[in-house]
Design a protein around this motif. Structure first.
Motif, PDB file in Angstrom:
ATOM      1  N   THR A  57       0.831  -1.201   0.000  1.00  9.67           N
ATOM      2  CA  THR A  57       0.000   0.000   0.000  1.00  9.67           C
ATOM      3  C   THR A  57       0.867   1.254   0.000  1.00  9.67           C
ATOM      4  O   THR A  57       0.494   2.279  -0.565  1.00  9.67           O
ATOM      5  N   ASP A  58       2.046   1.158   0.640  1.00  7.48           N
ATOM      6  CA  ASP A  58       3.012   2.259   0.652  1.00  7.48           C
ATOM      7  C   ASP A  58       4.386   1.655   0.429  1.00  7.48           C
ATOM      8  O   ASP A  58       4.979   1.073   1.340  1.00  7.48           O
ATOM      9  N   ALA A  59       4.898   1.781  -0.782  1.00  2.31           N
ATOM     10  CA  ALA A  59       6.176   1.158  -1.122  1.00  2.31           C
ATOM     11  C   ALA A  59       7.314   1.727  -0.288  1.00  2.31           C
ATOM     12  O   ALA A  59       8.222   0.986   0.130  1.00  2.31           O
ATOM     13  N   LEU A  60       7.299   3.046  -0.018  1.00  2.00           N
ATOM     14  CA  LEU A  60       8.382   3.651   0.762  1.00  2.00           C
ATOM     15  C   LEU A  60       8.410   3.097   2.178  1.00  2.00           C
ATOM     16  O   LEU A  60       9.487   2.816   2.724  1.00  2.00           O
ATOM     17  N   ALA A  61       7.231   2.934   2.788  1.00  2.00           N
ATOM     18  CA  ALA A  61       7.179   2.366   4.137  1.00  2.00           C
ATOM     19  C   ALA A  61       7.762   0.954   4.141  1.00  2.00           C
ATOM     20  O   ALA A  61       8.508   0.575   5.061  1.00  2.00           O
ATOM     21  N   PHE A  62       7.462   0.155   3.122  1.00  2.00           N
ATOM     22  CA  PHE A  62       8.001  -1.205   3.036  1.00  2.00           C
ATOM     23  C   PHE A  62       9.524  -1.174   2.868  1.00  2.00           C
ATOM     24  O   PHE A  62      10.264  -1.916   3.528  1.00  2.00           O
ATOM     25  N   VAL A  63      10.010  -0.282   1.985  1.00  3.09           N
ATOM     26  CA  VAL A  63      11.448  -0.183   1.736  1.00  3.09           C
ATOM     27  C   VAL A  63      12.187   0.239   3.000  1.00  3.09           C
ATOM     28  O   VAL A  63      13.241  -0.322   3.345  1.00  3.09           O
ATOM     29  N   GLU A  64      11.656   1.220   3.701  1.00  2.28           N
ATOM     30  CA  GLU A  64      12.303   1.684   4.935  1.00  2.28           C
ATOM     31  C   GLU A  64      12.288   0.603   6.013  1.00  2.28           C
ATOM     32  O   GLU A  64      13.242   0.461   6.783  1.00  2.28           O
ATOM     33  N   ALA A  65      11.203  -0.195   6.037  1.00  2.52           N
ATOM     34  CA  ALA A  65      11.128  -1.290   7.009  1.00  2.52           C
ATOM     35  C   ALA A  65      12.170  -2.362   6.708  1.00  2.52           C
ATOM     36  O   ALA A  65      12.777  -2.940   7.626  1.00  2.52           O
ATOM     37  N   VAL A  66      12.417  -2.655   5.433  1.00  2.00           N
ATOM     38  CA  VAL A  66      13.457  -3.616   5.063  1.00  2.00           C
ATOM     39  C   VAL A  66      14.826  -3.064   5.426  1.00  2.00           C
ATOM     40  O   VAL A  66      15.690  -3.771   5.978  1.00  2.00           O
ATOM     41  N   ALA A  67      15.047  -1.770   5.140  1.00  2.00           N
ATOM     42  CA  ALA A  67      16.344  -1.152   5.423  1.00  2.00           C
ATOM     43  C   ALA A  67      16.664  -1.157   6.914  1.00  2.00           C
ATOM     44  O   ALA A  67      17.827  -1.303   7.318  1.00  2.00           O
ATOM     45  N   SER A  68      15.635  -1.036   7.753  1.00  2.00           N
ATOM     46  CA  SER A  68      15.849  -0.999   9.207  1.00  2.00           C
ATOM     47  C   SER A  68      15.838  -2.376   9.839  1.00  2.00           C
ATOM     48  O   SER A  68      16.107  -2.503  11.041  1.00  2.00           O
ATOM     49  N   GLY A  69      15.482  -3.417   9.075  1.00  2.00           N
ATOM     50  CA  GLY A  69      15.449  -4.769   9.610  1.00  2.00           C
ATOM     51  C   GLY A  69      14.122  -5.172  10.205  1.00  2.00           C
ATOM     52  O   GLY A  69      13.978  -6.282  10.717  1.00  2.00           O
ATOM     53  N   ILE A  70      13.120  -4.284  10.137  1.00  2.00           N
ATOM     54  CA  ILE A  70      11.796  -4.615  10.673  1.00  2.00           C
ATOM     55  C   ILE A  70      11.110  -5.655   9.801  1.00  2.00           C
ATOM     56  O   ILE A  70      10.451  -6.576  10.282  1.00  2.00           O
ATOM     57  N   GLU A  71      11.258  -5.526   8.485  1.00  2.00           N
ATOM     58  CA  GLU A  71      10.684  -6.469   7.525  1.00  2.00           C
ATOM     59  C   GLU A  71      11.805  -7.278   6.875  1.00  2.00           C
ATOM     60  O   GLU A  71      12.904  -6.774   6.645  1.00  2.00           O
ATOM     61  N   CYS A  72      11.512  -8.550   6.584  1.00  2.00           N
ATOM     62  CA  CYS A  72      12.414  -9.403   5.800  1.00  2.00           C
ATOM     63  C   CYS A  72      13.832  -9.372   6.366  1.00  2.00           C
ATOM     64  O   CYS A  72      14.817  -9.138   5.627  1.00  2.00           O
ATOM     65  N   ALA A  73      13.967  -9.629   7.661  1.00  2.00           N
ATOM     66  CA  ALA A  73      15.266  -9.496   8.322  1.00  2.00           C
ATOM     67  C   ALA A  73      16.314 -10.448   7.750  1.00  2.00           C
ATOM     68  O   ALA A  73      17.512 -10.143   7.756  1.00  2.00           O
ATOM     69  N   SER A  74      15.877 -11.606   7.256  1.00  2.00           N
ATOM     70  CA  SER A  74      16.835 -12.592   6.740  1.00  2.00           C
ATOM     71  C   SER A  74      17.136 -12.407   5.261  1.00  2.00           C
ATOM     72  O   SER A  74      17.896 -13.181   4.681  1.00  2.00           O
TER      73      SER A  74
END
Length: 731
Positions: A601-618
């Protein structure tokens, strides 16, 4: 053989060890016996024994049943029929039918037609759908009467073949038939085989609801049509109405609509006709609404097409949807008009001028000497229609005989050069490659680049068909090949795409990732989030996701060759449908590369979450991040890539699209006065709004370009291809 063959009393029935097969259960039982024998036999032998069986087997013996009923006699239409192989000519014909109850099982009916027409050596292309049958065929002339009799006895055809079978007035000798078609500039027969294909519709109309095809206006016979057109011509002259005009609101002058597409109308039409100028038949409805919005409902309307089938649908639409009460259509279309006038009134001057475009290898039958078309290459008037000989282009075009020769059957210098590089077509030595000329450097570049597979052209066509307003959002061939190549030479072939749209760039990245996987030495196997060649595409638009899943799924299953292109083309004819993706993630594989299309729904929020390790940590970081999303947040996406190595590796690339924003960034640099531009636009508020939005986005893009080039953490190289690409290397 259990006996010695000399004493009948000692002879043992030779079928004693055979088991009769009279039912499905018998078949199952015999396969089970064969499997048991196979296992029992091999269990008694060593693994290297020469008489081990490789697989279970059965010996089938077919005996004549003396009590079997005799086969039925051949149908009457085959009695005393000539041998179609002995024919001296071929007859071109067409027909269609809309049986009131439809075709109950189109697949079975298609198989039936193939079987029942086989004795005639019939050739052609036949579409079968629930609504009816549409056929363009070639029949040996010496069995034409038998073929017609056969068709009349088929209930779904018979009396429902409106105007019977449309037969070309002049048969083609076998010598003429062999060369009367055109395939990539080479003379070929109009048809080589009989293709019976099942479709959703026999003519794709794009209507939401099916209409009553039996209520489609008056089916006007060709000679009456001819008389009406002559009267209309005289009436237009007396009223000084220009050729092709709608006659204003004068009800004495009929509106004559050419319901064919623009490429058909360009080489031939009836005098006084108003072309709809559509690219596809499904576009007709909006054009008709616009043309007729101010016309009284009793206005006389006459419609025509090639063989009559499209006018059935147009007549039904005009009568039932738009409420017009005086609608007529040319019975049997231009083909029937040509045949009837030639046979019954040869002294009459045809009201149709030029060439009748036909849907077989001939592409056109010249009715009069009038050359109405305009050569795509030089502008000379001509009647010749062909397809570009460059199979990756295959553009339908009008081209004069001189340009057809000088361009070797292609539409441009770029396609001519592309063709000359293909040694298999035998045109390399016609003239030196250095003699090819190009209108601009873009054409020159394309002419000296490896063309993309035709698969990508089908993605473009599907996008134009289903999401036409977003066609400009696709990567083009030059950009797509660049993205593929950059991915192929990356370290691990890992790409994050932000804004996948309908899957054009996604497929390019996936091709490149598969190439990278071939040269990378790893034990991961198929790439995935945790490692290996892998493409993740982020998208929010549901329609785009559905199309992208169909396109990437076809690449995954069929590759990028002809089979995949054929599968993609079926989407526009209604013979295939894109999947309705309900999951947030849909996965594919192509060779050794993996791919995921992820709904966000918000690509930037997803990208920032991956960059910070919140999403897709592995998840292993990417080699390339392609940014083709919200232009006002380009800097935020780049910042997410730079502040963490979880998202983009050191030395990785960010590729940002649309950094020239339609060239408006130049106006921003020039500080053009927006009030002055608005004054020039006058009172057109829509244009003013578009201008303001374009400037707002161009301001955002220019601010990004200016900021990123000054950032010491990156190296930037901007490419002026298409709408501009910035290749940004993370130091």
């Amino acid at each position: 053989d259990y006996g010695d063959g000399e004493d009948d009393d000692c002879m043992i029935d030779q079928y004693a060890n055979f088991h009769p097969i009279e039912s499905d259960d018998d078949v199952i039982h015999l396969f089970e016996q064969a499997q048991r024998f196979f296992e029992d036999h091999n269990s008694k032998l060593s693994s290297d024994a020469s008489n081990r069986l490789k697989r279970p087997s059965l010996l089938l013996h077919v005996r004549k049943d003396p009590n079997a009923p005799k086969p039925p006699p051949p149908p009457a239409y085959l009695e005393n029929m000539a041998n179609p192989n002995d024919t001296e000519s071929m007859t071109m014909l067409s027909f269609y039918s809309f049986p009131p109850n439809g075709i109950q099982d189109a697949e079975e009916f298609g198989l039936f037609l193939r079987k029942v027409w086989k004795p005639f050596n019939a050739l052609g292309r036949v579409y079968v759908a629930k609504e009816g049958v549409n056929a363009q065929m070639s029949i040996p002339t010496n069995v034409l009467a038998n073929f017609r009799q056969c068709c009349t006895q088929i209930p779904e055809l018979g009396s429902y073949m409106e105007n019977g079978i449309n037969i070309d007035p002049i048969p083609l000798t076998m010598e003429e038939f062999a060369v009367s078609g055109d395939m990539d500039g080479k003379p070929v027969p109009p048809f080589k085989k009989l293709h019976v294909r099942v479709r959703q519709q026999i003519v794709a109309d794009g209507l939401d609801n099916s209409l009553n095809w039996e209520d489609a206006g008056y089916d006007m016979p060709p000679l009456e049509w001819h008389k009406k057109l002559k009267e209309a011509r005289e009436r237009r002259k007396s009223l000084s109405i220009e050729e092709g005009s709608d006659g204003s609101l004068n009800n004495d002058v009929p509106l004559i609509f050419d319901c064919r597409n623009d490429y058909e109308t360009s080489v031939g039409k009836f005098e006084g006709a108003i072309p709809l100028n559509t690219t596809n038949f499904r576009d007709s409805w909006e054009v008709l609404k616009e043309q007729l919005k101010d016309k009284p409902k009793d206005a006389p309307i006459m419609t025509y097409c090639t063989g009559g089938i499209r006018c059935v649908k147009v007549g039904a639409y005009l009568s039932q949807e738009l409420g017009f009460t005086n609608v007529s259509r040319l019975a049997g279309g231009i083909i029937a008009y040509d045949r009837t006038l030639t046979k019954e009134s040869p002294e009459e001057e045809p009201m149709f001028k030029g060439t009748n475009y036909v849907f077989d290898g001939r592409l056109g039958r010249q009715i009069t000497e009038d050359a109405l078309g305009e050569c795509i290459s030089c502008g000379t008037k001509t009647h010749l229609v062909s397809n570009c000989r460059n199979t990756n282009c295959h553009k339908r075009m009008v081209q004069c005989i001189n340009c057809r020769d000088s361009f070797v059957g292609t539409c441009s210098h770029a396609c001519k050069h592309r063709l000359s590089n293909d040694k298999n077509l035998g045109v390399v030595n016609q003239e030196p490659v250095v003699e090819s000329r190009y209108d601009n450097v873009d054409d020159y570049s394309l002419g000296h680049s490896t063309p993309p597979p035709a698969f990508y052209s089908e993605i473009e066509k599907n996008t134009a068909h289903f999401i036409g307003s977003g066609l400009h959002m696709l990567s083009d061939s030059a950009q797509g090949r660049l993205l593929k190549s950059l991915t192929a030479i990356s370290r691990d072939g890992r790409v994050l795409e932000i804004g996948g749209f309908t899957g054009y760039a996604t497929s390019c990245f996936l091709e490149g990732a598969a190439d990278a996987a071939e040269v990378i030495d790893n034990n991961i196997g198929i790439g995935c989030r945790e490692g290996g060649a892998f493409v993740m595409s982020l998208e929010r638009d549901q329609r785009a996701i559905d199309l992208a899943a169909f396109h990437v799924g076809s690449l995954s299953r069929y590759g990028n060759g002809e089979e995949a292109s054929e599968v993609l083309s079926r989407l526009r004819t209604g013979d295939a449908t894109p999947p309705m993706i309900e999951d947030n993630v849909v996965s594919f594989t192509y060779q050794k590369a993996g791919c995921e299309i992820v709904r966000v729904t918000d690509a930037l929020a997803f990208v920032e979450a991956v960059a910070s390790g919140i999403e897709c940590a592995s998840m292993k970081p990417f080699d390339i991040v392609f940014i083709d999303a919200d232009k006002t947040r380009f800097l935020e996406y780049v910042e997410a890539c730079l502040t963490s190595n979880r998202l983009l590796k050191k030395g990785g690339l960010m590729i940002v699209d649309n950094v020239l924003w339609k060239g408006v960034v130049l106006d921003i640099c020039g500080a053009a006065d927006i009030s002055q531009e608005n004054e020039e636009l006058g009172k057109n508020k829509d244009e003013i709004k578009k201008s303001r939005r374009a400037r707002k986005l161009a301001n955002a893009v220019h601010s990004f370009n200016r900021a990123v080039v000054q950032d010491e953490r990156v190296e930037v190289f901007m490419l002026p291809i298409r709408d501009g690409l910035s290749v940004i290397r993370k130091k």
